[in-house]
Design a protein around this motif. Structure first.
Motif, PDB file in Angstrom:
ATOM      1  N   GLU A  79       0.882  -1.060   0.162  1.00 15.56           N
ATOM      2  CA  GLU A  79      -0.059   0.104   0.034  1.00 15.56           C
ATOM      3  C   GLU A  79       0.686   1.166  -0.139  1.00 15.56           C
ATOM      4  OE1 GLU A  79      -3.602  -1.364   2.930  1.00 15.56           O
ATOM      5  OE2 GLU A  79      -1.745  -1.293   3.763  1.00 15.56           O
ATOM      6  N   ILE A  80       0.374   2.367  -0.540  1.00 12.35           N
ATOM      7  CA  ILE A  80       1.050   3.587  -0.312  1.00 12.35           C
ATOM      8  C   ILE A  80      -0.087   4.575   0.354  1.00 12.35           C
ATOM      9  CG2 ILE A  80       1.674   5.578  -1.695  1.00 12.35           C
ATOM     10  CD1 ILE A  80       3.725   3.260  -2.167  1.00 12.35           C
ATOM     11  N   TYR A  81       0.386   5.178   1.374  1.00  8.84           N
ATOM     12  CA  TYR A  81      -0.382   6.028   2.293  1.00  8.84           C
ATOM     13  C   TYR A  81      -1.241   7.092   1.495  1.00  8.84           C
ATOM     14  CZ  TYR A  81      -2.131   9.128   5.874  1.00  8.84           C
ATOM     15  OH  TYR A  81      -2.978   9.950   6.622  1.00  8.84           O
ATOM     16  N   SER A  82      -2.424   7.135   1.731  1.00 11.34           N
ATOM     17  CA  SER A  82      -3.339   8.172   1.226  1.00 11.34           C
ATOM     18  C   SER A  82      -4.223   8.656   2.115  1.00 11.34           C
ATOM     19  CB  SER A  82      -3.747   7.852  -0.104  1.00 11.34           C
ATOM     20  OG  SER A  82      -4.873   6.945   0.173  1.00 11.34           O
ATOM     21  N   ALA A  83      -4.982   9.590   2.170  1.00 13.22           N
ATOM     22  CA  ALA A  83      -5.902  10.065   2.964  1.00 13.22           C
ATOM     23  C   ALA A  83      -7.032   9.040   3.076  1.00 13.22           C
ATOM     24  CB  ALA A  83      -6.520  11.652   2.588  1.00 13.22           C
ATOM     25  N   TRP A  94       0.587   4.589  11.753  1.00 18.41           N
ATOM     26  CA  TRP A  94       1.157   4.555  10.403  1.00 18.41           C
ATOM     27  C   TRP A  94       2.780   4.627  10.373  1.00 18.41           C
ATOM     28  CZ3 TRP A  94      -2.009   3.157   6.579  1.00 18.41           C
ATOM     29  CH2 TRP A  94      -3.379   3.537   6.707  1.00 18.41           C
ATOM     30  N   ILE A  95       3.457   3.552   9.891  1.00 22.55           N
ATOM     31  CA  ILE A  95       4.844   3.331   9.896  1.00 22.55           C
ATOM     32  C   ILE A  95       4.991   3.605   8.449  1.00 22.55           C
ATOM     33  CG2 ILE A  95       6.713   2.243   9.975  1.00 22.55           C
ATOM     34  CD1 ILE A  95       5.607   1.290  12.645  1.00 22.55           C
ATOM     35  N   LEU A  96       5.675   4.472   7.672  1.00 22.16           N
ATOM     36  CA  LEU A  96       5.744   5.092   6.493  1.00 22.16           C
ATOM     37  C   LEU A  96       7.220   5.224   5.965  1.00 22.16           C
ATOM     38  CD1 LEU A  96       2.828   7.507   6.083  1.00 22.16           C
ATOM     39  CD2 LEU A  96       2.832   5.120   5.667  1.00 22.16           C
ATOM     40  N   GLY A 130       8.829   7.236   8.981  1.00 22.75           N
ATOM     41  CA  GLY A 130       8.096   8.125   8.409  1.00 22.75           C
ATOM     42  C   GLY A 130       6.691   8.175   8.927  1.00 22.75           C
ATOM     43  N   THR A 131       6.071   9.127   8.934  1.00 22.76           N
ATOM     44  CA  THR A 131       4.509   9.292   9.281  1.00 22.76           C
ATOM     45  C   THR A 131       3.878  10.047   8.354  1.00 22.76           C
ATOM     46  OG1 THR A 131       3.288   9.413  11.349  1.00 22.76           O
ATOM     47  CG2 THR A 131       4.659  11.256  10.894  1.00 22.76           C
ATOM     48  N   PRO A 132       2.473  10.008   8.273  1.00 23.37           N
ATOM     49  CA  PRO A 132       1.587  10.913   7.522  1.00 23.37           C
ATOM     50  C   PRO A 132       2.150  12.415   7.660  1.00 23.37           C
ATOM     51  CG  PRO A 132       0.041   9.058   8.550  1.00 23.37           C
ATOM     52  CD  PRO A 132       1.393   9.142   9.218  1.00 23.37           C
ATOM     53  N   ASP A 133       2.133  13.021   6.379  1.00 22.86           N
ATOM     54  CA  ASP A 133       2.454  14.510   6.492  1.00 22.86           C
ATOM     55  C   ASP A 133       1.463  15.158   7.242  1.00 22.86           C
ATOM     56  OD1 ASP A 133       4.905  13.963   5.159  1.00 22.86           O
ATOM     57  OD2 ASP A 133       4.054  14.286   3.091  1.00 22.86           O
ATOM     58  N   SER A 134       0.265  14.794   7.423  1.00 20.03           N
ATOM     59  CA  SER A 134      -0.738  15.526   8.087  1.00 20.03           C
ATOM     60  C   SER A 134      -0.499  15.584   9.622  1.00 20.03           C
ATOM     61  CB  SER A 134      -2.042  14.758   7.708  1.00 20.03           C
ATOM     62  OG  SER A 134      -2.362  13.599   8.074  1.00 20.03           O
ATOM     63  N   GLU A 135       0.459  14.429  10.101  1.00 22.69           N
ATOM     64  CA  GLU A 135       0.703  14.678  11.378  1.00 22.69           C
ATOM     65  C   GLU A 135       1.559  15.668  11.990  1.00 22.69           C
ATOM     66  OE1 GLU A 135      -0.470  12.415  14.018  1.00 22.69           O
ATOM     67  OE2 GLU A 135      -1.757  11.872  12.476  1.00 22.69           O
ATOM     68  N   PRO A 136       1.383  16.532  12.828  1.00 20.76           N
ATOM     69  CA  PRO A 136       2.257  17.440  13.440  1.00 20.76           C
ATOM     70  C   PRO A 136       3.744  17.171  13.825  1.00 20.76           C
ATOM     71  CG  PRO A 136       0.854  17.066  15.259  1.00 20.76           C
ATOM     72  CD  PRO A 136       0.362  16.093  14.132  1.00 20.76           C
ATOM     73  N   MET A 137       4.974  17.893  13.777  1.00 21.02           N
ATOM     74  CA  MET A 137       6.130  17.276  14.196  1.00 21.02           C
ATOM     75  C   MET A 137       6.123  18.657  15.233  1.00 21.02           C
ATOM     76  SD  MET A 137       7.561  15.172  12.460  1.00 21.02           S
ATOM     77  CE  MET A 137       5.795  14.174  12.342  1.00 21.02           C
ATOM     78  N   GLY A 138       7.243  18.419  15.991  1.00 22.28           N
ATOM     79  CA  GLY A 138       7.329  19.291  17.259  1.00 22.28           C
ATOM     80  C   GLY A 138       6.359  18.989  18.306  1.00 22.28           C
ATOM     81  N   ILE A 139       5.414  18.000  18.344  1.00 24.29           N
ATOM     82  CA  ILE A 139       4.555  17.614  19.303  1.00 24.29           C
ATOM     83  C   ILE A 139       4.797  16.152  19.490  1.00 24.29           C
ATOM     84  CG2 ILE A 139       2.123  17.711  19.873  1.00 24.29           C
ATOM     85  CD1 ILE A 139       1.934  19.784  17.855  1.00 24.29           C
ATOM     86  N   ARG A 149       8.874  13.546   9.120  1.00 20.75           N
ATOM     87  CA  ARG A 149       8.298  13.603   7.830  1.00 20.75           C
ATOM     88  C   ARG A 149       8.824  12.579   6.800  1.00 20.75           C
ATOM     89  NH1 ARG A 149       4.227  15.568   8.995  1.00 20.75           N
ATOM     90  NH2 ARG A 149       4.189  17.889  10.009  1.00 20.75           N
ATOM     91  N   ASN A 150       8.152  12.233   6.074  1.00 20.64           N
ATOM     92  CA  ASN A 150       8.562  11.362   4.941  1.00 20.64           C
ATOM     93  C   ASN A 150       9.817  11.662   4.163  1.00 20.64           C
ATOM     94  OD1 ASN A 150       6.700   8.917   5.369  1.00 20.64           O
ATOM     95  ND2 ASN A 150       5.306  10.651   5.163  1.00 20.64           N
ATOM     96  N   HIS A 151       9.935  12.939   3.681  1.00 14.96           N
ATOM     97  CA  HIS A 151      11.033  13.105   2.666  1.00 14.96           C
ATOM     98  C   HIS A 151      12.466  13.532   3.993  1.00 14.96           C
ATOM     99  CE1 HIS A 151       9.205  13.996  -1.137  1.00 14.96           C
ATOM    100  NE2 HIS A 151       8.271  14.800  -0.330  1.00 14.96           N
TER     101      HIS A 151
END
Length: 174
Positions: A79-83, A94-96, A130-139, A149-151
């Motif tokens: 699978e490729i993660y998507s909304a 999610w482990i991406l 990696g985690t979904p880009d919708s997840e906040p970083m710094g928290i 972030r995935n990148h």
């Protein structure tokens, strides 16, 4: 995998500052926003905490996988993660994209067990991933792992080897 015999690359994960810093020959060459455990720092099995102390990169998983590849049990699901996929599986952790699996180096702190039971980072499956880009970083939002972030995880993955030292601290440095 290539192993570092005399590591010139090191990682510093700072829980208090929610950062991961990549050092090469003691010079900072990368700084990333991360997300560690909601439950704070700690090493005990089933604590949901991010372990402190000295670690090493034990395994790297996912080198040739596309960005946003979904992993379950360290195996790509195809699978490729998507909304849309998230809506179908809202309870997944999610482990991406890539997995950097850590192993503790300090007996009774993050390796083996202590008087409270198992405290082994490797056996707890503590990763940098990696985690979904919708997840906040710094928290702090993870279940114990270090989310990126995935990148960023793909960039970091290419710059570290099995055997690279990793220090996890909760001290405020700045």
């Amino acid at each position: 995998m290539i192993q570092d015999d005399k590591p010139t690359t090191q990682l510093l994960i700072n829980i208090a500052e929610q950062t991961l810093i990549l050092y090469r020959q003691h010079n900072e060459v990368g700084r990333y926003a991360i997300s560690t455990a909601t439950n704070g720092s700690g090493s005990q099995q089933d604590s949901g905490c991010t372990p402190l102390g000295e670690h090493t990169i034990a395994q790297k998983i996912g080198d040739s996988e596309p960005i946003n590849t979904v992993f379950i049990g360290r195996v790509p699901t195809g699978e490729i993660y998507s909304a849309h996929l998230n809506a179908e599986h809202p309870d997944r952790d999610w482990i991406l994209s890539r997995i950097i699996w850590l192993a503790g180096l300090e007996d009774g702190i993050n390796k083996s067990s202590n008087n409270q039971g198992s405290c082994d980072t490797y056996q707890r499956y503590i990763y940098i991933h990696g985690t979904p880009d919708s997840e906040p970083m710094g928290i702090p939002r993870s279940h114990g792992c270090v989310r990126m972030r995935n990148h960023d995880i793909i960039e970091l993955f290419a710059q570290v080897n099995v055997g690279t030292p990793v220090t996890i601290t909760d001290d405020i440095i700045g």
